[in-house]
Write an enzyme that holds these catalytic residues in place. Structure first.
Site: not given
Length: 326
Positions: A94, A96, A98, A150, A153
């Protein structure tokens, strides 16, 4: 006369410009009796706006420090990187911020090839992802592909909560995650909102693993008998740990129900080896103690094994259609 013309082009006492009324006409008593309103001359200099804060400079400073630290710790670091790229893994994750692949896997630059997008998707319609798989496998020699989702999400949450009629590209992009939701609706209904997001994160990973396995590059690789291992994992933001969901999937025949009996027998064998493993190390292969170990009625498959078998079934069906067996 030129002075009168210049005055007439200015704003008059009445606030008019180039007006021909009696109060504004040059030579008239009304014009002569009223003082002119003189405007300040326009400046030819345009005031420049204050420059915006240059946020890049801080990052460049960090980069210089990082490069210096790397070169100090390992003088040959950049020399090795510039001459070759031979990662063993492809990571489809992803976007993302993080979930950085190298960091959470403890790998250095050059050790893993990375493709990231919103929702860690591997749709066959996404030319970015498909070309990334093709390049990493055929040009770089990657032999392991990891699909990583994750928990928490945002794309998965949107697939559960964003109305499908909502306009915008985001809604189009998460359509495949929404399809994963539809296919697993029975198991999602009744869960709390938080648990629904958590479970759909896992279902989405499994769906994308299947997409990877059925993409042309991987199918061709397996058809030629070459090594390719595909895994599905999910990352927890709360503790930084990865959880395996499926794999390794190594061919179209990986652990489907067609060879599930063989797989179960292998699981029984592993359990028996677990029972006698300690004794083997103590007494040797031929000298087993007389222990009445109960024969397992049948091993309980782990979540990873169940997920892998389910994907194997779908792959077998996919391959059989291609081979004209249906």
């Amino acid at each position: 006369m030129s002075a009168l013309i210049n005055r007439s082009s200015q704003l008059s006492a009445n606030g008019h410009r180039n007006c021909r009324c009696s109060a504004c006409m040059p030579g008239s008593k009304a014009f002569a009796a009223k003082p002119m309103v003189r405007r300040a001359p326009r400046s030819s200099t345009i005031m420049a706006a204050a420059p915006p804060t240059d946020k890049l400079q801080g990052l460049l400073k960090n980069n210089r420090k990082w490069a210096a630290d790397q070169a100090k710790a390992d003088p040959e670091y950049f020399s090795r990187l510039k001459d070759m790229q031979a990662p063993e893994y492809l990571w489809i994750g992803c976007a993302d911020s993080r979930v950085p692949a190298n960091t959470i896997l403890g790998l250095n630059p050059g050790e893993i090839f990375v493709q990231r997008n919103v929702g860690n998707q591997a749709s066959h319609r996404d030319m970015n992802c498909m070309s990334c798989i093709e390049f990493s496998v055929t040009a770089l020699g990657v032999s392991t592909i990891i699909v990583c989702g994750h928990y928490k999400c945002g794309a998965v949450k949107a697939a559960l909560t964003l109305p499908s009629k909502t306009p915008g590209l985001t809604n189009c992009w998460i359509a495949d995650i929404r399809e994963a939701r539809n296919q697993n609706m029975k198991s999602l209904v009744g869960l709390s909102d938080e648990k629904q997001v958590e479970k759909l994160c896992e279902y989405n990973v499994l769906r994308q693993v299947y997409h990877v396995c059925t993409c042309p590059t991987v199918q061709q690789w397996w058809d030629e008998g070459k090594e390719m291992n595909v895994y599905g994992v999910v990352y927890s933001l709360e503790d930084g740990l990865l959880k395996q969901l499926a794999g390794p999937i190594t061919s179209n025949a990986t652990l489907g129900t067609s060879n599930q009996e063989e797989f179960v027998q292998e699981s029984v064998k592993k359990q028996e080896e677990g029972v006698f493993g300690v004794f083997k190390s103590l007494f040797g292969e031929k000298e087993k103690p007389v222990v009445a170990a109960p024969k397992p009625a049948g091993p309980k498959l782990t979540e990873v094994e169940e997920n892998t078998i389910n994907i194997g079934d779908k792959l077998a069906a996919h391959a059989s259609w291609d081979e004209g067996k249906n």
